[in-house]
Design an enzyme around this catalytic site. Structure first.
Site, PDB file in Angstrom:
ATOM      1  N   ASP A 136      43.817  40.913  50.856  1.00  0.00           N
ATOM      2  CA  ASP A 136      44.936  40.683  49.950  1.00  0.00           C
ATOM      3  C   ASP A 136      44.444  41.013  48.549  1.00  0.00           C
ATOM      4  O   ASP A 136      43.825  40.180  47.878  1.00  0.00           O
ATOM      5  CB  ASP A 136      45.418  39.232  50.063  1.00  0.00           C
ATOM      6  CG  ASP A 136      46.584  38.961  49.111  1.00  0.00           C
ATOM      7  OD1 ASP A 136      46.876  39.819  48.256  1.00  0.00           O
ATOM      8  OD2 ASP A 136      47.191  37.875  49.238  1.00  0.00           O
TER       9      ASP A 136
ATOM     10  N   LYS B 145      51.399  43.193  41.881  1.00  0.00           N
ATOM     11  CA  LYS B 145      51.089  43.001  40.453  1.00  0.00           C
ATOM     12  C   LYS B 145      50.836  44.330  39.732  1.00  0.00           C
ATOM     13  O   LYS B 145      51.797  44.989  39.374  1.00  0.00           O
ATOM     14  CB  LYS B 145      49.966  41.968  40.324  1.00  0.00           C
ATOM     15  CG  LYS B 145      50.483  40.622  40.893  1.00  0.00           C
ATOM     16  CD  LYS B 145      49.647  39.402  40.653  1.00  0.00           C
ATOM     17  CE  LYS B 145      50.436  38.160  41.047  1.00  0.00           C
ATOM     18  NZ  LYS B 145      49.919  37.362  42.113  1.00  0.00           N
TER      19      LYS B 145
ATOM     20  N   TYR C 228      45.707  32.355  48.017  1.00  0.00           N
ATOM     21  CA  TYR C 228      47.166  32.374  48.010  1.00  0.00           C
ATOM     22  C   TYR C 228      47.644  33.730  48.495  1.00  0.00           C
ATOM     23  O   TYR C 228      47.137  34.762  48.063  1.00  0.00           O
ATOM     24  CB  TYR C 228      47.696  32.128  46.589  1.00  0.00           C
ATOM     25  CG  TYR C 228      49.207  32.154  46.482  1.00  0.00           C
ATOM     26  CD1 TYR C 228      49.986  31.188  47.129  1.00  0.00           C
ATOM     27  CD2 TYR C 228      49.859  33.140  45.745  1.00  0.00           C
ATOM     28  CE1 TYR C 228      51.369  31.210  47.025  1.00  0.00           C
ATOM     29  CE2 TYR C 228      51.242  33.167  45.636  1.00  0.00           C
ATOM     30  CZ  TYR C 228      51.996  32.200  46.286  1.00  0.00           C
ATOM     31  OH  TYR C 228      53.372  32.218  46.186  1.00  0.00           O
TER      32      TYR C 228
HETATM   33  C1  LIG Z   1      50.625  36.790  43.371  1.00  0.00           C
HETATM   34  C2  LIG Z   1      49.974  36.889  44.707  1.00  0.00           C
HETATM   35  C3  LIG Z   1      50.702  37.053  45.888  1.00  0.00           C
HETATM   36  C4  LIG Z   1      52.204  36.970  45.915  1.00  0.00           C
HETATM   37  O1  LIG Z   1      52.792  37.979  45.181  1.00  0.00           O
HETATM   38  P1  LIG Z   1      54.330  37.775  44.682  1.00  0.00           P
HETATM   39  O2  LIG Z   1      54.662  39.089  44.072  1.00  0.00           O
HETATM   40  O3  LIG Z   1      54.282  36.643  43.694  1.00  0.00           O
HETATM   41  O4  LIG Z   1      55.135  37.448  45.877  1.00  0.00           O
HETATM   42  C5  LIG Z   1      50.021  37.281  47.055  1.00  0.00           C
HETATM   43  N1  LIG Z   1      48.675  37.312  47.081  1.00  0.00           N
HETATM   44  C6  LIG Z   1      47.938  37.140  45.970  1.00  0.00           C
HETATM   45  C7  LIG Z   1      46.449  37.222  46.050  1.00  0.00           C
HETATM   46  C8  LIG Z   1      48.565  36.898  44.746  1.00  0.00           C
HETATM   47  O5  LIG Z   1      47.814  36.668  43.658  1.00  0.00           O
END
Ligand SMILES: *Cc1c(COP(=O)(O)O)cnc(C)c1O
Length: 425
Positions: free
Chosen positions: A234, A262, A146
């Protein structure tokens, strides 16, 4: 006369009249597990309390945004102090420099940093930078990873084979994902020379927890180099969580660009992308690749982020890994004793629970685990026992530094009860 006590049900009914699904992010609505979400009134450390006064031992921790536990005194003090000095200016501030310096110091190769407000923005902007820098359009992503909700990255994949992206949401034009190739996780794809970048979660944590197979990340690095594509990690979940320098440090593989989120916001909206100087200097105002944000580098968010990073030293990471290791072993043993087949992969401070007979290495296997239908009963069984795990089968558990041995023991005992019920059918 006293006001009637507020309840989760009443609040959810009101919420659903004014907010789609009653929530501001879909998973919170409990649709995949059924039931009514608890509305959190406050949190402290490893626990949250809902509006009815129920207490939950919390493994959601804002999906990883909270690593010290809720309302850590150092973070509260930093945010309170910052708020008194004004919350946003539209001019640069000192803490933006400090946070970028801190990120660059922790992550070798992340030479320059741009702060944004969400992980979605970070990945979207990193992809734009990769495309602008290479002059190529194609992006390769992995099924089950994601990367936020931007059009180009909301691409669904095929069943275990490489496919051109199909829109994973209504409203995403086919054209937006026509340059996105979706391939299976943990297999190094053969790249063509029109690939701008490969975007990957170096430890996948949005299809349950799927660590990289030996050689996978190294193979991606070599294949990107072979065709002149950029490698984008990511690390929105893994960054500053699995080690000081994130997954790149753990696996010794250096990408060209990183996405963070995060943990680095300390619970406030803050994310970042970062990378090699020769790439980052192609961003506006130095170069032709545009990216901007009214609230980017927000003074409250940088205060929270700096407070959190200030407490995340090697001792903290060792402690987090110990906590997660104990929890994983306890959950696995409790399920085994109850006769319920599970896999409990662990990667540093992260752990996942799959209902499967053998280790899960890709999205197909993760979907099969979800298809057992055990997760809703697992999640609600724990919730009834005062333990909150995410209301979705593809999420991981986020133990924090505030989770005590007593918390872990209570969790394992509850898992044993719930597993026995599930095994009995
Ligand atoms: C949570 C997440 C995102 C998106 O971050 P948001 O702050 O919710 O837009 C992107 N990549 C990864 C791996 C994530 O876990």
């Amino acid at each position: 006369m006293a006001e009637p006590p507020i309840t989760n049900d009443a609040l959810f009914a009101r919420a659903q009249r004014v907010a789609p699904g009653g929530v501001n992010s879909p998973v919170r609505a409990f649709r995949s597990v059924g039931g009514t979400p608890y509305f959190v009134a406050r949190g402290f450390g490893s626990k949250v309390w809902d509006v009815e006064g129920n207490e939950y031992l919390d493994y959601v921790q804002s999906y990883g945004a909270s690593i010290l536990g809720h309302a850590h005194p150092a973070v509260v003090a930093a945010v309170q102090a910052a708020a008194g000095d004004g919350s946003t200016f539209g001019a640069p501030t000192e803490r933006e420099v400090l946070l970028a310096e801190e990120i660059a110091a922790r992550v070798p190769g992340a030479e320059m940093v741009r702060l944004v407000n969400s992980g979605t923005e970070a990945t979207m902007s990193a992809v734009r930078l990769a495309r602008g820098a290479t002059g190529r359009d194609r992006v390769v992503v992995f099924d089950g990873c994601y990367h936020g909700h931007s059009d180009g990255l909301l691409a669904g994949g095929g069943s275990g084979v490489a496919t051109l992206g199909i829109p994973a949401s209504a409203g995403v034009p086919a054209a937006a994902v026509s340059s996105t190739l979706v391939v299976p996780y943990n297999q190094v794809p053969a790249l063509s020379d029109d690939v701008a970048c490969v975007v990957v979660e170096p430890i996948a944590a949005n299809m349950g927890l799927v660590p990289p197979a030996p050689g996978f990340l190294e193979g991606l690095r070599a294949e990107c180099d072979r065709v002149g594509a950029l490698l984008v990690f990511d690390e929105v979940i893994t960054g500053f969580r699995v080690a000081r320098g994130g997954a790149a440090q753990v696996f010794g593989v250096q990408p060209d660009l990183w996405c963070f989120g995060k943990v680095i916001g300390g619970g406030l909206p803050l994310a970042a992308f970062a990378g090699r100087r020769d790439l980052m200097t192609q961003l506006a105002p130095l170069g032709p690749i545009y990216q901007a944000g009214t609230l980017s580098g927000n003074p409250l968010a940088t205060a929270a982020g700096l407070a959190v990073l200030g407490l995340l030293d090697d001792t903290a990471y060792a402690e987090l890994a110990t906590i997660a290791g104990k929890l994983a072993a306890g959950i696995a043993a409790a399920c085994h004793d109850a006769g319920l087949q599970v896999q409990v992969p662990v990667a540093g401070p992260l752990l996942g629970v799959f209902f499967a007979a053998s280790p899960v290495e890709d999205y197909e296997a993760s979907k099969a685990s979800a298809a057992t239908g055990h997760y809703p009963g697992f999640m609600h069984g724990l919730l009834e026992r005062g333990i909150a795990v995410a209301p979705g089968a593809y999420e991981v558990l986020f133990p924090s530094l505030a989770h005590s041995d007593a918390d872990l023991a209570r969790t394992v005992e509850a898992v044993g009860d719930v597993a026995a019920g599930l095994a009995a059918g």
